[in-house]
Scaffold this active site. Structure first.
Site, PDB file in Angstrom:
ATOM      1  CG  ASP A  97      -1.776   1.218   1.263  1.00 40.12           C
ATOM      2  OD1 ASP A  97      -2.202   1.831   0.353  1.00 40.12           O
ATOM      3  OD2 ASP A  97      -1.763   1.926   2.503  1.00 40.12           O
ATOM      4  CG  ASP A  99      -2.152   6.791   2.449  1.00 42.18           C
ATOM      5  OD1 ASP A  99      -2.431   7.991   1.949  1.00 42.18           O
ATOM      6  OD2 ASP A  99      -3.262   6.510   2.989  1.00 42.18           O
ATOM      7  CG  ASP A 288       0.671   1.655   5.754  1.00 37.88           C
ATOM      8  OD1 ASP A 288       1.121   1.436   6.667  1.00 37.88           O
ATOM      9  OD2 ASP A 288      -0.628   2.366   5.838  1.00 37.88           O
TER      10      ASP A 288
END
Length: 385
Positions: A97, A99, A288
């Site tokens: 992930d 972000d 992440d």
């Protein structure tokens, strides 16, 4: 968000799902499913559902028109059970992930949404280099999250059984956490002597070696005075050591190209150390960690709508990524072609659908896709037509 706005968005999400056809992930019936409804103030996920309990996914999405839709990275024997022990974990996709909120140099309070997304796509390209070149994963899916970043699903069979600790090692490698150049050096025997060689056929060793070779080529193209000044800019390299290194570069560059860190004494090793630290800072991907290490993680369903933006959670072929612009290409066609009235509550510069404009407070007539975007992001409310 006012009730009228919430009701409108839920209705239009339902209209989208009435015509949309979702592609389910592999082994969809062995995954847990979850969603967040449009209830007032609700951020609580409804989870511990199996696909069998939902019924037909397309019908479920049309009926419930959820704000957010998720499925588990894990595969279970009993995905609808209410405890993890009862679910009986079998395996899990490896999820990365990115972000924009977590990117270096990005301040969510001052960086525009469009600029955050641009920065995140740059980091995605770096992550994909690790996935392809360092790990050689084959079964991957890249997805724009619909919000602030990207997800990469890895479904190679050999990674699905990894536990959290093993997944954390992958994260640490990509983020260069506690990485030391010593782990990238091997000792080789050459005509009765030993040499310390930088592994440079892939991975972090290759990244450091590339920087070392580029520096050597720059020094070769410089006059001696400039080259010596450049070398002495590195901590631990004085006049004498700089002269030794430069002599080695001029007389035996092949040894350095071969990764020999003992060529010309300790100087080349000092250079490699410095360049390694630069590489560790500049060439990591800020993934992440909790997402990757969580073997029970729920992740957004590709093709669904993101309730915080109204944008599509968009699966991407690799060749699409360079030209992909979320604020243009992740807009649902269902929301194009008609105007609606909204009340702007948060003015400011907005980039959307290829245009940048300044919106001011008050009632406005805008294309529905823009209106949904602004309402979902909390910058506007729906008014009566």
């Amino acid at each position: 968000m006012e009730d009228r706005t919430r009701t409108y968005l839920k209705g239009r999400f339902g209209d989208y799902y009435a015509r949309a056809r979702m592609d389910t992930p592999p082994a969809a019936n062995r995954r847990e499913w979850g969603h967040i409804p449009w209830s007032a103030g609700s951020t609580t996920m409804v989870r511990h559902q199996s696909l069998l309990e939902l019924g037909t996914l397309d019908d479920f999405l049309h009926r419930t028109a959820p704000k957010h839709v998720y499925f588990s990275a894990a595969r279970f024997n009993d995905p609808g059970a209410t405890t993890m022990d009862q679910k009986d974990w079998q395996s899990a996709d490896l999820i990365f992930d990115l972000d924009a909120d977590h990117l270096p140099g990005v301040n969510p309070d001052t960086t525009s949404y469009a600029d955050m997304l641009t920065a995140c796509k740059t980091e995605l390209q770096t992550l994909l280099e690790f996935i392809d070149d360092d790990f050689n994963f084959d079964e991957t899916q890249v997805v724009f999250s619909g919000g602030r970043g990207y997800h990469v699903h890895v479904r190679d069979e050999q990674v699905r059984s990894l536990d959290s600790a093993a997944r954390r090692e992958i994260v640490d490698y990509i983020r260069a956490i506690d990485l030391n150049i010593e782990t990238l050096i091997e000792t080789q025997s050459n005509h009765g002597t030993t040499q310390r060689i930088l592994k440079h056929r892939g991975g972090w060793g290759q990244r450091i070696h590339k920087r070392l070779v580029e520096l050597i080529e720059t020094l070769q193209a410089s006059d001696d005075t400039e080259a010596l000044e450049r070398l002495q800019s590195f901590e631990g390299i004085g006049t004498g050591r700089a002269e030794t290194i430069l002599g080695q570069i001029q007389n035996n560059p092949e040894a350095i190209h071969a990764g020999n860190l003992e060529a010309g004494g300790a100087g080349i090793r000092i250079l490699a150390d410095a360049l390694a630290q630069t590489a560790f800072e500049a060439e990591t991907a800020p993934i992440d960690e909790p997402v990757t290490t969580d073997t029970n993680r729920l992740i957004r369903l590709p093709g669904s709508l993101h309730g915080g933006s109204g944008l599509l959670v968009t699966p991407l072929d690799r060749e699409e990524i360079p030209s992909f612009h979320p604020l243009e290409h992740a807009i649902a066609d269902r929301f194009r072609g008609r105007d609606i009235q909204i009340r702007i509550t948060d003015s400011g510069v907005t980039t959307f659908d290829g245009e940048t404009f300044d919106i001011t407070e008050g009632n406005k007539t805008v294309e529905e896709c823009l209106g949904i975007f602004l309402m979902a992001r909390g910058r506007a409310e729906k008014v009566t037509e």
